[in-house]
Design a protein around this motif. Structure first.
Motif: not given
Length: 435
Positions: A89-94, A108-110, A122-135
């Motif tokens: 959690e709080d580790e840099l992802l991108a 946001p989670v571990s 790639d062009t990313v817009t505010v609100g786009d899903e960057l990634a998914q993390i399984e808690e």
């Protein structure tokens, strides 16, 4: 009329029939009741299992965070983790590159990364899903083995599949190598012909194309906007740096020892500009529509060169800071700029800009206005030159100064007066104590 024996026989038969029927019905009711209980138990266990599975496979979506009011999209610079790796959690992802700064996206989670939705650049817009993390907690023995990223998988896919096909296909009969040509057959010599792709010079003439990053694109856009909007004009002057160099020589070691601050030129020039702007407020003003904005504060934008381009972090309320206070702030902002740690707050605003090209060896040049500001001061290298003082030709360390201003707001007289005031304050720094 039935006899007593017949009636008795019928009565016994009826009792046996009722008894058998009761015996048959009772177990059925019990079985039905038992079946209902078992069904409820199975449903409860299934629901518990479903909840457990849901908790086990619940994924948290990581969106592109808000950037600023004027920024809605950026370019994905890179991911720090691959699919299958564990992240805290709080580790840099991108990291997302915008027109002004780089934005860091933290987890946001571990948990374990299950999906990465974009590729670098790639062009990313505010609100786009960057990634998914399984808690979940970190797997025993360290992070889970990382699978290849989409880019790496594409690179490795072809050779892997080829190897599988080769190993699974039946062995083909070996073909004999063609027989060597007889030794007696002479080789045909072909004349050397130049192809169309051959270079017409003996030297390399390679070209490379690199995509412009967002910051460089934004710089180009703003500079062209400045050129198209402002009525730019530049006035020059030269300043004798003898007194400033002597002052710096006397006190720099003491200042470093007491405060740890390196005593340079920018603090004194910034202070001189804030004092001169009090006499010529239009230099620190701006045009907004059909109105002129005058300010009683001076936020100085300091041009700092970085690998991505020129950035201008802002020293707030420079008129209220001491010379060493301005130096400290400039050093702090310069380090943040070169480390790519500047925030939007560090770069927002600015009422006047100072650009010091002398650190790179510049002798002479005309700076361009940083819109929506009205003026920019360009500093250049200090060179020993012969000058005439009191009828004598002497060698002095001289610097050319250039002030580019918007002639729509600042008249030539005001621009020349401003630059002349800065010159006088630098040639005799003691005057700064009188204002």
């Amino acid at each position: 009329m039935l006899s007593r024996v017949s009636q008795k026989s019928m009565s016994n038969a009826l009792r046996q029939s009722v008894h058998l029927r009761s015996a048959t019905i009772t177990p059925t009711k019990r079985s039905f009741t038992s079946l209902i209980g078992q069904t409820s138990y199975i449903n409860a266990q299934t629901s518990s299992l479903n909840n457990s599975i849901y908790r086990r496979w619940a994924s948290t979506s990581v969106p592109v965070p808000p950037m600023a009011e004027s920024l809605t999209e950026g370019s994905l610079k890179d991911y720090t983790k691959a699919v299958g790796e564990f992240i805290k959690e709080d580790e840099l992802l991108a990291t997302i590159e915008t027109d002004k700064i780089d934005i860091e996206v933290n987890s946001p989670v571990s948990g374990t990364i299950t999906k990465l939705n974009f590729q670098p650049e790639d062009t990313v817009t505010v609100g786009d899903e960057l990634a998914q993390i399984e808690e979940g907690a970190a797997p025993e023995g360290g992070a889970a083995p990382a699978t290849s990223t989409p880019t790496e998988a594409a690179k490795e896919k072809a050779p892997t599949e080829t190897a599988k096909v080769t190993s699974s296909s039946p062995a083909a009969p070996k073909k004999e190598a063609p027989a060597a040509a007889p030794a007696s057959t002479p080789k045909k010599e072909t004349p050397a012909t130049s192809s169309a792709t051959d270079s017409f010079t003996p030297f390399a003439r390679n070209e490379s194309r690199v995509k412009m990053n967002r910051m460089r694109l934004r710089i180009a856009e703003r500079l062209k906007e400045s050129q198209n909007t402002a009525a730019s004009l530049t006035t020059f002057n030269e300043v004798d740096m003898s007194a400033l160099l002597e002052m710096r020589k006397l006190y720099k070691d003491e200042i470093i020892k007491k405060t740890g601050t390196k005593f340079g030129f920018m603090g004194l020039f910034s202070k001189a500009c804030t004092l001169a702007a009090k006499d010529i407020p239009a230099i620190n003003g701006a045009i907004e529509g059909d109105q002129i904005v005058y300010r009683d504060f001076t936020d100085i934008s300091v041009a700092v060169a970085t690998p991505k381009g020129l950035v201008t972090p802002v020293v707030r309320n420079a008129e209220s800071l001491s010379v060493l206070g301005i130096e400290d702030e400039i050093v702090r902002l310069s380090h943040k700029a070169r480390d790519g740690k500047l925030t939007l707050e560090d770069m927002t605003g600015g009422t006047f800009t100072i650009s010091n090209g002398g650190v790179f060896g510049s002798l002479y040049g005309t700076p361009i206005i940083n819109t929506p500001q009205t003026a920019v001061l360009g500093l250049h290298g200090v060179k020993e030159r012969p000058v005439t003082i009191n009828g004598q030709i002497v060698s002095r360390p001289m610097m050319y100064m250039a002030l580019t201003y918007d002639h729509r707001l600042v008249d030539g007289r005001e621009a020349v007066t401003f630059l002349k005031t800065v010159k006088e304050l630098i040639e005799d720094p003691r005057k700064m104590l009188l204002f």
